[in-house]
Design an enzyme around this catalytic site. Sequence first.
Site, PDB file in Angstrom:
ATOM      1  N   LYS A 175       4.501   3.907   0.526  1.00 28.87           N
ATOM      2  CA  LYS A 175       4.111   2.616   1.103  1.00 28.87           C
ATOM      3  C   LYS A 175       4.961   2.346   2.327  1.00 28.87           C
ATOM      4  CE  LYS A 175       7.126   0.212   1.051  1.00 28.87           C
ATOM      5  NZ  LYS A 175       8.458   0.355   1.727  1.00 28.87           N
ATOM      6  N   TYR A 262       6.338  -5.728  -0.953  1.00 27.60           N
ATOM      7  CA  TYR A 262       6.466  -5.801  -2.420  1.00 27.60           C
ATOM      8  C   TYR A 262       6.013  -7.171  -2.929  1.00 27.60           C
ATOM      9  CZ  TYR A 262       8.923  -1.387  -2.414  1.00 27.60           C
ATOM     10  OH  TYR A 262       9.225  -0.053  -2.268  1.00 27.60           O
TER      11      TYR A 262
END
Length: 416
Positions: A175, A262
Site C-alpha cells: 500500500k 490506514y
Amino acid sequence: MPIDPTTVIDRRRLLRIGAGTTTGLLMSAGAAAETLPGPSPIDRGGVKDGKVAFPPWRGEADRPDAPRPTVLPPEQRVGFAIVGLGRLSVSEILPAFGECGQAKPVALVSGSPEKMSTLARQHGIAPEACYGYADFEKLRDNPAVQAVYVVLPNAMHREYTERAAAIGKHVLCEKPMATSSADARAMIAACDRARVALMIAYRIQYQPHHLRVRQFVRDKTFGRLVAFSAGNVQTVHPTGAEQWRHKRALSGGGALPDIGLYCLNTARFVSGEEPDEVYARQFSPAGDPRFAEVEETIDFMLHFPSGLVAHGMSSYGAREDKWQRLQMERATLEMPNAYDYEGQRLLIGQRRGDDKAQEELVLQRKNQFAAEMDHFAECIRGGKGPRTPGEEGLRDHVLMEAIYRSARTSQPVKLG
Ligand code: NAD
C-alpha cells in the site's frame, strides 16, 4: 557448601547396584525409566485434518490453545519473489516468512547486489535466484516463483505490477497501491488481462484485533456504529527531505497515502460502508524542505450513508501515535497502537450495573505480514480471489483524490 543427602549414594547401595561400575549405574537409571508410565492420549496428541492436535488439558476457565495454522511442507508452499529490499522488506517481510505456513521466499530483486546477497544468505535463497531490476523478466524462467511481492516506492508499484503480470506471476503489492486512481485502474486491467491475481497488502485487514472489531460492528454487538475516529502520526528526521516519501513524483503525496491511508481504509473495512462525502484540510510548515512537495498534516471527515461519521488525522510532525476509537450505541472501543506492526490493544468501555467499566480484550498474537502472505498463498493455491484485491486499493485512491480536492478547495466533495 552443604551436601544434599539425597544425592549421596552410600557404599553398601553401590555394591548392591553392580560392584561399583558405571554400567551398573546406567542400568539403574534405565530400570527406573522403565517404571515410568507412558504418555496418555492427552499428552501424545494426534493428527486431525492434517494438523497436529492435542486434547484439552487446561480447565475451561483458561483460554484454549490458538487454532493451529495450516503448515504445508516446504515444497508445497507458494514461492514469493520480494522486489525492493528497503526497510519494510528487511525488518518485517523477510522475517515474517518464518511464521508462514503456506508462503516462502524463493527469490529477491534489488539494485544493491551486496545487500541482496547478504539477505539471500540469511534467508536461504539461492544466489541464482537473485536478480537486478533490469533482469526482472528472468523471473519468468524460475518456476519456484509463483508470486511477486512489490515493496518499492509507491510510484514504482504500477511498473512492477505490470511487468510481473506480463510474465505470468501473481502480484502482492504494498500500500498505497499506486500514486493515482488512473495507475490503480491500469494495474487491475493488466492483471486481469494476464489472468493473474492482484492483492494489496492491507495488513490491518488480517490483524486479529481489527477483525474482531469488524465482527462487533457487523453483528451490532454494542448497537449501531455512530462515529469512528483515528490518527496516524510520526516524525521525520531533520534531513529526511532526501527520502522518496518527500518527493511527490515517487510518493504521490505526504502523510495521507503513507500513513493516513490506514485511518481511511480501516474506517471502510470495519464499517463495511463506502463514504458518500468527504471534507478535508491540510497543512505544511512554510520553508521546510521536507514538506516542499508533500503535505505534513492532513485532517479529513468522511460521511457514510448510514449516518456514520469518520474522522481521520495524519501527520509527519508529531511524535509517533497510532490510535483508533469507535463510538457505538452501548460501548466505546478504544485501540491504542491500532496501526503498529504489533502491540495492538482493544479496550471496551461500557456500563456494568450502576458503574462504568473499561475492560481489555486480550487476543492471541498473530504476525500481520505472515497472515496476509499466507492468505495470498492460499488464494493462489485454491484459485480464489484475495480479500483485499486491486479494487480495494483503487477505491482508496479515488477517496484520497477527493480528500486532496477538498483540502485544496476547502469545500466538501460528494462521491458517486
Ligand atoms: P524504503 O525507502 O525503506 O525502501 C525502498 C526500497 O526501494 C529501497 O531498497 C530502495 O533502494 C529501493 N528503490 C528502488 N528504486 C528507488 C528509487 N528510485 N528511489 C528510492 N528507492 C528506490 O521504503 P519502505 O519503507 O520499505 O517502503 C516500501 C513500500 O512499502 C512503500 O510502498 C511503502 O508505502 C510500503 N510500506 C508499507 C508498510 C506496511 O506496514 N504495510 C510499512 C512501510 C512501508
